[in-house]
Design a protein around this motif. Structure first.
Motif, PDB file in Angstrom:
ATOM      1  N   THR A  37     -10.811  10.407 -10.301  1.00 54.28           N
ATOM      2  CA  THR A  37     -10.757   9.069  -9.717  1.00 54.28           C
ATOM      3  C   THR A  37      -9.322   8.589  -9.581  1.00 54.28           C
ATOM      4  N   MET A  38      -9.054   7.877  -8.514  1.00 50.35           N
ATOM      5  CA  MET A  38      -7.758   7.190  -8.448  1.00 50.35           C
ATOM      6  C   MET A  38      -7.951   5.840  -7.776  1.00 50.35           C
ATOM      7  N   TYR A  39      -7.163   4.893  -8.218  1.00 47.70           N
ATOM      8  CA  TYR A  39      -7.201   3.550  -7.651  1.00 47.70           C
ATOM      9  C   TYR A  39      -5.875   3.241  -6.972  1.00 47.70           C
ATOM     10  N   SER A  40      -5.961   2.518  -5.881  1.00 46.39           N
ATOM     11  CA  SER A  40      -4.744   2.003  -5.243  1.00 46.39           C
ATOM     12  C   SER A  40      -5.071   0.617  -4.713  1.00 46.39           C
ATOM     13  N   GLY A  41      -4.222  -0.318  -5.020  1.00 44.23           N
ATOM     14  CA  GLY A  41      -4.478  -1.687  -4.574  1.00 44.23           C
ATOM     15  C   GLY A  41      -3.342  -2.570  -5.026  1.00 44.23           C
ATOM     16  N   TYR A  42      -3.688  -3.814  -5.344  1.00 42.76           N
ATOM     17  CA  TYR A  42      -2.643  -4.780  -5.698  1.00 42.76           C
ATOM     18  C   TYR A  42      -2.947  -5.435  -7.030  1.00 42.76           C
ATOM     19  N   LEU A  43      -1.902  -5.663  -7.787  1.00 44.35           N
ATOM     20  CA  LEU A  43      -1.993  -6.486  -8.986  1.00 44.35           C
ATOM     21  C   LEU A  43      -1.462  -7.860  -8.571  1.00 44.35           C
ATOM     22  N   HIS A  54       1.895  -3.643  -5.446  1.00 48.93           N
ATOM     23  CA  HIS A  54       1.068  -2.462  -5.173  1.00 48.93           C
ATOM     24  C   HIS A  54       1.136  -1.500  -6.350  1.00 48.93           C
ATOM     25  N   TYR A  55      -0.029  -0.955  -6.703  1.00 54.42           N
ATOM     26  CA  TYR A  55      -0.089   0.019  -7.801  1.00 54.42           C
ATOM     27  C   TYR A  55      -0.952   1.207  -7.403  1.00 54.42           C
ATOM     28  N   LEU A 320       3.354   8.133   3.578  1.00 58.07           N
ATOM     29  CA  LEU A 320       3.322   6.691   3.285  1.00 58.07           C
ATOM     30  C   LEU A 320       3.621   5.838   4.517  1.00 58.07           C
ATOM     31  N   ARG A 321       4.095   6.476   5.588  1.00 58.63           N
ATOM     32  CA  ARG A 321       4.201   5.727   6.856  1.00 58.63           C
ATOM     33  C   ARG A 321       3.100   6.107   7.839  1.00 58.63           C
ATOM     34  N   ASP A 322       2.136   6.847   7.330  1.00 56.99           N
ATOM     35  CA  ASP A 322       1.006   7.209   8.181  1.00 56.99           C
ATOM     36  C   ASP A 322      -0.050   6.106   8.093  1.00 56.99           C
ATOM     37  N   ASP A 323      -0.496   5.595   9.242  1.00 55.01           N
ATOM     38  CA  ASP A 323      -1.427   4.459   9.240  1.00 55.01           C
ATOM     39  C   ASP A 323      -2.739   4.775   8.543  1.00 55.01           C
ATOM     40  N   GLU A 324      -3.213   5.986   8.737  1.00 53.70           N
ATOM     41  CA  GLU A 324      -4.476   6.367   8.111  1.00 53.70           C
ATOM     42  C   GLU A 324      -4.343   6.427   6.594  1.00 53.70           C
ATOM     43  N   PHE A 325      -3.237   6.999   6.160  1.00 51.97           N
ATOM     44  CA  PHE A 325      -3.023   7.145   4.723  1.00 51.97           C
ATOM     45  C   PHE A 325      -2.849   5.767   4.083  1.00 51.97           C
ATOM     46  N   ARG A 326      -2.202   4.907   4.817  1.00 46.04           N
ATOM     47  CA  ARG A 326      -1.999   3.523   4.355  1.00 46.04           C
ATOM     48  C   ARG A 326      -3.346   2.828   4.155  1.00 46.04           C
ATOM     49  N   LYS A 327      -4.232   3.011   5.112  1.00 40.18           N
ATOM     50  CA  LYS A 327      -5.578   2.443   4.974  1.00 40.18           C
ATOM     51  C   LYS A 327      -6.282   3.030   3.763  1.00 40.18           C
ATOM     52  N   TYR A 328      -6.083   4.326   3.632  1.00 41.31           N
ATOM     53  CA  TYR A 328      -6.715   5.064   2.550  1.00 41.31           C
ATOM     54  C   TYR A 328      -6.285   4.521   1.191  1.00 41.31           C
ATOM     55  N   LEU A 329      -5.015   4.088   1.089  1.00 43.15           N
ATOM     56  CA  LEU A 329      -4.507   3.510  -0.165  1.00 43.15           C
ATOM     57  C   LEU A 329      -4.804   2.004  -0.258  1.00 43.15           C
ATOM     58  N   ASN A 330      -5.625   1.479   0.636  1.00 41.25           N
ATOM     59  CA  ASN A 330      -6.011   0.058   0.616  1.00 41.25           C
ATOM     60  C   ASN A 330      -4.810  -0.879   0.755  1.00 41.25           C
ATOM     61  N   ILE A 331      -3.867  -0.492   1.602  1.00 39.36           N
ATOM     62  CA  ILE A 331      -2.660  -1.312   1.776  1.00 39.36           C
ATOM     63  C   ILE A 331      -2.961  -2.500   2.689  1.00 39.36           C
ATOM     64  N   HIS A 332      -2.510  -3.668   2.259  1.00 40.72           N
ATOM     65  CA  HIS A 332      -2.705  -4.888   3.055  1.00 40.72           C
ATOM     66  C   HIS A 332      -1.850  -4.856   4.328  1.00 40.72           C
TER      67      HIS A 332
END
Lengths: 458, 458
Positions: A37-43, A54-55, A320-332
């Motif tokens: 499991t891995m989490y990516s989001g915001y604190l 972002h964490y 990290l500048r890929d739009d899909e990967f960014r979505k994947y990491l739940n980036i705002h």
């Protein structure tokens, strides 16, 4: 249907926030060699609701292991470098955008938390975009960030916490530990700090230290970048020139720059003086070319939204500048384009953090100071200087004399030295980013420090 | 028939001795990636007819290039290491018995001659098997060996001669050059010498230097094998303890051994302190296992017919102890089994060779002193010491200040410093065997020195 079920089952096991869970079905799409499991989001701290840190969090299956918060330095550099180049569970094969499993992931013995801090760094942001901050404000905000972590992942509240990192995190870490100590009512179980090639003494990394960075000169002389003759001359004028802006000292500094030609046009990797200066074309998936910062004696001078000189960044920018990967990491959407290092409006404490050590040591916080011994940016010479000073000033007995230690195959791994309350470990042939350059040695070092395992002697 | 024809045609072009021509039809059998002529046989001097020096000679197609005689050190170590690991036209892929073309062979700009000397080393032998010798006898015999070379290959008599090598060849080379100068009637066109990590000053490599090898201590301290505290203590007692056997100094030496644990059980490569200690099983084709010498502070102490500690020797033993390959190199039955290093009954001059430099320089012989900057055996610290001493004593002006130089891709390659009559070049991240560790830098260095090409600056 299966997908929903898995989400529920994972969140049931780990109690983590389902919205931050990184979709495990996409591991294969992004060629991530990982099955946990891995989490990516915001604190998002209650006290500073306009801050969004972002964490990435990689929990270990064994819940009672310590949590390690990893912070990269700069100021302005992203901790995702730590996650994806240094000690995360999957990292890039050097100089490529290809992930490989990290056999020496620190996640094998801890829950690994990487946070991009202060806001303005990487995907972390503040609502108004203002990145003005200072050592003290950063420490206060990092403390709020930690509280937000425990609110999001309350099941780790009773785990021991270690805070680790390198370079300018040598300031972030003790200042954050200091805030934790001062706010004991929060009951954060801070157990130790691990700092690699970190900024500690006023003679390192402060604005004032740059007038005449003596320990860098000493390091470069030890490694024959500076002639013996000039070295002797520097030695004579050390006491006069440290922290001194006067013309004589600036002229001497200029002589050093001339002799070493470190601001010249040839390639020299300040982060690993024996390593290659790594400068392949770095492009985003959209074909945007990311410029490297120019080679400079002090790379901290010139981090301006570019890649620091000679650094390995191909994989980071590709993903990290890929739009899909960014979505994947739940980036705002509010998060900026990711960069390895960002320019911040940052005020440094001229005292650095040396003054905090007596207080931290008195609280029984375990301290590991490690040093890649071929780093020219925050070199081992300065670290040894302030540890000796600390030992003398606090009259701390030596627990282990300076001695070598080694890896599993008996290869020499570096040296160690322990004074009461502080373990120093050098990592042979590692530069500024120890877990990137010497993965096995870094793994053994962090593991042995945390679990009080003696380092191999013979 | 075709075979006979080729032999004739090759010997017609090169005038070399047909009996020593290495059968080119066997290149493929032995997987040698080479398509030019090579000779292997013996140089048998008229004046010492019981001495048989084994040599390998790789002539270049362009006849007017200089001849480089390459000598390895020890005393007792074979120059075939130079040929097949360092700067010959084909060398082993590190740690394997697989030959590859050496893109950076010095044979690209010179005729390369490798001689195993003194007799008793490698395939070289003396009729009575007696290996008793000294610096002076070795120099005299090497001079006779050179005359034998010119008798065998008279067409090279008018080519410029450079004598190159490393380690104890730092003694062989100037003593041989001295003999050539003293025997000017022989008209040997000696033009220069190139010495890497070589023994020169009395403080290096002599029996007396071993009482307290100060420059090794300094080197190890510069690279953090020795603590700052002990380093300061050594510095205080330097003047008293160099060349001094008294108990206090021996106790201090013992403290250093204890702190560094360099005579301990862990693996540390003294020839390249950041390299791997290389100890895979080394076997002859007949399955005989060749033992490594134990790791020691001074590896010269323990070379006893074994492989020096941590050295790469897999390929050498695989080929040079193979009966077919031995035949292929025209090795006499009287030659002993080949070994990387042999124990000799060798008497060293306590003055070493420093005292010869004024005479050699006065004759206008070009001098290149180079140093792999991570060698702990004959370290850069000692070399810098005696060059500074020489400059001062002879009042030699500096021609080029200490400055970096770099390789074709602009990567930093080391530093250089030139005094009138002597060029010093350091090679970054190279150990004791510079052309093995940094092939491209070594190639550029030797080429530029010989042809007076300026080293890249910017």
């Amino acid at each position: 249907m299966q997908y929903i079920f898995l989400l529920i089952s994972l969140s049931a096991i780990f109690c983590g926030p389902p919205s931050d869970l990184v979709d495990p079905f996409q591991y294969e799409y992004f060629k991530i060699p990982y099955n946990k499991t891995m989490y990516s989001g915001y604190l998002e701290p209650e006290d500073i609701p306009d801050h969004h840190f972002h964490y990435i969090f990689y929990p270990n299956d064994k819940s009672d292991l310590p949590v390690i918060l990893w912070l990269n330095g700069g100021p302005g550099c992203s901790s995702l470098t730590g996650a994806m180049i240094e000690n995360g569970p999957f990292v890039f094969i050097g100089g490529t955008p290809i992930f490989e499993e990290n056999k020496y992931s620190w996640g094998k013995f801890a829950h690994m938390l990487y946070v991009e801090t202060p806001v303005g760094v990487g995907f972390s942001y503040k609502n108004d975009g203002n990145t003005t901050t200072s050592d003290d404000v950063t420490a206060q905000n990092n403390y709020y960030m930690l509280l937000a972590f425990y609110r999001k992942f309350p099941e780790y509240k009773n785990n021991e916490l270690y805070i680790a990192g390198e370079s300018y995190a040598g300031t972030y870490i003790p200042t954050l530990v200091n805030k934790i100590i001062d706010n004991s009512q929060s009951n954060i179980r801070i157990r130790g700090m691990m700092i690699g090639n970190g900024c500690t003494d006023a003679s390192e990394c402060t604005k004032e230290a740059k007038y005449f960075p003596y320990y860098k000169f000493q390091f470069l002389a030890n490694h024959n970048f500076i002639s013996q003759k000039l070295e002797e001359y520097i030695e004579i004028h050390k006491a006069k020139c440290q922290f001194n802006k006067e013309q004589f000292c600036q002229d001497l500094y200029q002589d050093i720059l001339t002799e070493t030609n470190l601001d010249g046009t040839y390639e020299y990797n300040p982060y690993n003086i024996y390593g290659t200066c790594f400068q392949p074309p770095v492009e985003t998936p959209q074909g945007e070319r990311i410029p490297y910062a120019k080679n400079k004696f002090d790379p901290f001078d010139i981090i301006q939204g570019h890649i620091p000189p000679c650094s390995d960044a191909v994989g980071l920018y590709h993903y990290l500048r890929d739009d899909e990967f960014r979505k994947y990491l739940n980036i705002h959407p509010q998060s900026d384009q990711w960069a390895k290092c960002q320019s911040l409006n940052y005020t440094k404490d001229p005292r650095a953090t040396y003054h905090l050590y007596p207080k931290i040591m008195a609280k029984g916080i375990k301290i590991l100071k490690f040093s890649g011994d071929v780093d020219g940016v925050v070199p081992i010479t300065g670290t040894i200087y302030w540890i000796e000073k600390l030992q003398k000033e606090l009259n701390l007995p030596t627990i282990q004399q300076w001695r070598p230690w080694f890896k599993s195959n008996k290869q020499n791994a570096g040296n160690l030295w322990e004074i009461d309350g502080l373990l120093f470990v050098s990592v042979r042939n590692a530069g500024h980013m120890v877990p990137a350059d010497q993965k096995e040695a870094a793994f053994i070092m962090a593991h042995n420090f945390i679990f009080d395992v003696p380092f191999s002697e013979e």
